[in-house]
Design a protein around this motif. Structure first.
Motif, PDB file in Angstrom:
ATOM      1  N   UNK A 130       2.374  13.677 -13.417  1.00 53.05           N
ATOM      2  CA  UNK A 130       2.976  13.141 -14.351  1.00 53.05           C
ATOM      3  C   UNK A 130       3.736  11.929 -13.181  1.00 53.05           C
ATOM      4  N   UNK A 131       4.063  12.161 -11.820  1.00 54.31           N
ATOM      5  CA  UNK A 131       4.528  11.394 -11.044  1.00 54.31           C
ATOM      6  C   UNK A 131       3.477  10.239 -11.436  1.00 54.31           C
ATOM      7  N   UNK A 132       2.672  10.593 -11.025  1.00 55.96           N
ATOM      8  CA  UNK A 132       1.677   9.359 -10.880  1.00 55.96           C
ATOM      9  C   UNK A 132       1.529   8.401 -11.168  1.00 55.96           C
ATOM     10  N   UNK A 133       1.314   8.485 -13.031  1.00 53.45           N
ATOM     11  CA  UNK A 133       0.847   8.043 -14.427  1.00 53.45           C
ATOM     12  C   UNK A 133       2.159   6.855 -14.213  1.00 53.45           C
ATOM     13  N   UNK A 134       2.888   6.730 -13.400  1.00 55.55           N
ATOM     14  CA  UNK A 134       4.232   5.430 -13.745  1.00 55.55           C
ATOM     15  C   UNK A 134       3.583   4.744 -12.576  1.00 55.55           C
ATOM     16  N   UNK A 135       2.736   5.379 -11.531  1.00 57.37           N
ATOM     17  CA  UNK A 135       2.958   4.345 -10.331  1.00 57.37           C
ATOM     18  C   UNK A 135       1.741   3.904 -10.755  1.00 57.37           C
ATOM     19  N   UNK A 136       0.618   4.416 -11.818  1.00 58.61           N
ATOM     20  CA  UNK A 136      -0.639   3.614 -12.172  1.00 58.61           C
ATOM     21  C   UNK A 136      -0.015   2.528 -13.388  1.00 58.61           C
ATOM     22  N   UNK A 137       0.757   2.380 -13.335  1.00 58.21           N
ATOM     23  CA  UNK A 137       0.889   1.219 -14.522  1.00 58.21           C
ATOM     24  C   UNK A 137       1.577  -0.007 -13.599  1.00 58.21           C
ATOM     25  N   UNK A 138       1.717   0.180 -13.117  1.00 58.44           N
ATOM     26  CA  UNK A 138       1.396  -0.841 -12.053  1.00 58.44           C
ATOM     27  C   UNK A 138       0.554  -1.420 -10.798  1.00 58.44           C
ATOM     28  N   UNK A 139      -0.274   0.018  -9.770  1.00 63.76           N
ATOM     29  CA  UNK A 139      -0.801   0.031  -8.614  1.00 63.76           C
ATOM     30  C   UNK A 139      -2.327   0.704  -9.097  1.00 63.76           C
ATOM     31  N   UNK A 140      -2.780   0.007  -8.677  1.00 63.16           N
ATOM     32  CA  UNK A 140      -4.485   0.363  -8.900  1.00 63.16           C
ATOM     33  C   UNK A 140      -4.271   1.449  -7.742  1.00 63.16           C
ATOM     34  N   UNK A 197       0.728  -1.161  -0.184  1.00 61.72           N
ATOM     35  CA  UNK A 197       0.208  -0.212   0.254  1.00 61.72           C
ATOM     36  C   UNK A 197       0.968   1.302  -0.369  1.00 61.72           C
ATOM     37  N   UNK A 198       0.636   1.813  -0.971  1.00 59.37           N
ATOM     38  CA  UNK A 198       1.293   3.479  -0.438  1.00 59.37           C
ATOM     39  C   UNK A 198       0.546   4.505  -0.347  1.00 59.37           C
ATOM     40  N   UNK A 199       1.598   5.448   0.871  1.00 61.35           N
ATOM     41  CA  UNK A 199       0.930   6.568   0.883  1.00 61.35           C
ATOM     42  C   UNK A 199       1.702   7.946   0.249  1.00 61.35           C
ATOM     43  N   UNK A 200       0.832   8.719   0.082  1.00 61.27           N
ATOM     44  CA  UNK A 200       1.563  10.091  -0.970  1.00 61.27           C
ATOM     45  C   UNK A 200       1.341  10.803  -0.002  1.00 61.27           C
ATOM     46  N   UNK A 222      -6.927   2.193  -5.924  1.00 58.50           N
ATOM     47  CA  UNK A 222      -7.037   2.072  -4.487  1.00 58.50           C
ATOM     48  C   UNK A 222      -6.330   1.425  -3.624  1.00 58.50           C
ATOM     49  N   UNK A 223      -5.108   0.767  -4.475  1.00 59.66           N
ATOM     50  CA  UNK A 223      -4.263   1.095  -3.619  1.00 59.66           C
ATOM     51  C   UNK A 223      -3.097   2.368  -2.733  1.00 59.66           C
ATOM     52  N   UNK A 224      -3.493   3.133  -3.225  1.00 59.02           N
ATOM     53  CA  UNK A 224      -2.430   4.722  -3.373  1.00 59.02           C
ATOM     54  C   UNK A 224      -3.786   5.119  -2.274  1.00 59.02           C
ATOM     55  N   UNK A 225      -2.725   6.223  -0.882  1.00 52.51           N
ATOM     56  CA  UNK A 225      -3.519   6.852  -0.593  1.00 52.51           C
ATOM     57  C   UNK A 225      -2.819   8.511  -0.546  1.00 52.51           C
ATOM     58  N   UNK A 226      -3.004   9.121  -0.495  1.00 48.38           N
ATOM     59  CA  UNK A 226      -3.448  10.986  -0.563  1.00 48.38           C
ATOM     60  C   UNK A 226      -3.610  11.382  -0.343  1.00 48.38           C
ATOM     61  N   UNK A 227      -2.214  12.191   0.514  1.00 51.13           N
ATOM     62  CA  UNK A 227      -2.674  12.497   2.327  1.00 51.13           C
ATOM     63  C   UNK A 227      -2.229  13.968   2.036  1.00 51.13           C
ATOM     64  N   UNK A 228      -3.458  14.701   2.260  1.00 48.71           N
ATOM     65  CA  UNK A 228      -3.153  16.548   1.787  1.00 48.71           C
ATOM     66  C   UNK A 228      -2.185  16.656   2.798  1.00 48.71           C
ATOM     67  N   UNK A 229      -1.401  17.607   2.703  1.00 48.61           N
ATOM     68  CA  UNK A 229      -0.417  18.265   3.362  1.00 48.61           C
ATOM     69  C   UNK A 229      -1.145  19.042   4.069  1.00 48.61           C
ATOM     70  N   UNK A 230      -1.938  19.988   3.558  1.00 53.88           N
ATOM     71  CA  UNK A 230      -2.544  21.297   4.025  1.00 53.88           C
ATOM     72  C   UNK A 230      -3.808  20.788   5.692  1.00 53.88           C
ATOM     73  N   UNK A 231      -4.285  19.653   5.148  1.00 48.20           N
ATOM     74  CA  UNK A 231      -4.902  19.648   5.968  1.00 48.20           C
ATOM     75  C   UNK A 231      -4.207  18.262   7.392  1.00 48.20           C
TER      76      UNK A 231
END
Ligand SMILES: Nc1ncnc2c1ncn2[C@@H]1O[C@H](COP(=O)(O)OS(=O)(=O)O)[C@@H](OP(=O)(O)O)[C@H]1O
Length: 220
Positions: free
Chosen positions: A108-118, A52-55, A120-129
């Motif tokens: 652009x960076x996310x495109x690379x990850x989506x080639x391998x991971x759906x 699982x990936x957290x960004x 649903x396996x990636x959580x985007x955390x808001x730095x502001x929140x």
């Protein structure tokens, strides 16, 4: 939880050097640069496709200034933010080869990850929140990892001196703790025109990123 580094600086896989993850444990690994490393998605996927990936993402303009602030603190002699931002100042052409700028093109960076991971396996955390509502964002992280919500708003307080939320009582300590001096530094003042030009530059990439993630981070 244990934190480990999966890919060595040389690109070597260090997994075999690490102790095994026991039942009930989650192995965590934190290296911000993986998000923008071309080979990282493939390598991580081939190690475990269930990862699982957290960004954590924040407004790319503020991110670039924060990045520059860090460089400046290590090397006070670096050229100005403005000088580094533009390839050509009179035409307003942005230097996308400067890492502080390039990293913020999240779509652009996310495109690379989506080639391998759906998604649903990636959580985007808001730095502001993470700053305005740390417990809320931590709630999302815990849900994503399938953990009980142990960290709640009881764990945080706003430290007026630091200007950021801090932990009331970190594990194993009875004293409150804020993040270190290198987190939450005062940013240098950047000319409004430079900021506006950067906002304009990032807008289409931000919109693409909102579309791809299905989440509006509100950076406009
Ligand atoms: N609670 C709390 N305390 C202090 N700082 C906080 C906190 N939450 C988020 N932030 C923001 O985290 C930013 C630094 O994190 P980085 O992502 O640059 O760290 S890392 O070096 O990449 O690990 C840092 O960026 P700067 O403000 O530019 O220093 C902070 O804005």
């Amino acid at each position: 939880m244990r934190c480990t580094r999966i890919l060595g600086k040389t690109g070597m896989n260090r997994k075999n050097l690490m102790p095994r993850t026991l039942e009930g444990q989650i192995t965590m690994e934190k290296t911000p640069s993986y998000f923008v490393t071309k080979e990282a998605p493939k390598r991580i996927f081939s190690m475990s496709k269930d990862t699982k990936l957290i960004v954590v993402v924040r407004n790319p303009v503020t991110r670039a200034i924060s990045d520059y602030t860090q460089t400046l603190s290590k090397n006070p002699g670096v050229p100005s933010f403005q000088m580094l931002t533009f390839k050509n100042m009179s035409t307003g052409l942005i230097d996308t080869s400067w890492s502080a700028i390039r990293i913020g093109i999240y779509a652009k960076h996310l495109e690379n990850w989506l080639q391998y991971f759906p998604l649903s396996k990636i959580l985007f955390v808001s730095g502001e929140r993470l700053v305005s509502d740390p417990a809320g964002e931590m709630g999302r992280v815990q849900d994503f990892l399938g953990l009980k919500r142990v960290i709640t708003d009881k764990h945080f307080y706003f430290n007026e001196t630091k200007g950021f939320p801090c932990l009331k009582k970190p594990e194993g300590s009875s004293r409150p703790r804020c993040l270190g001096k290198s987190k939450g530094r005062t940013h240098p003042k950047i000319d409004m025109e430079v900021v506006l030009r950067l906002k304009e530059f990032y807008r289409p990439f931000n919109l693409k990123f909102y579309q791809m993630t299905g989440h509006d981070f509100g950076w406009e």
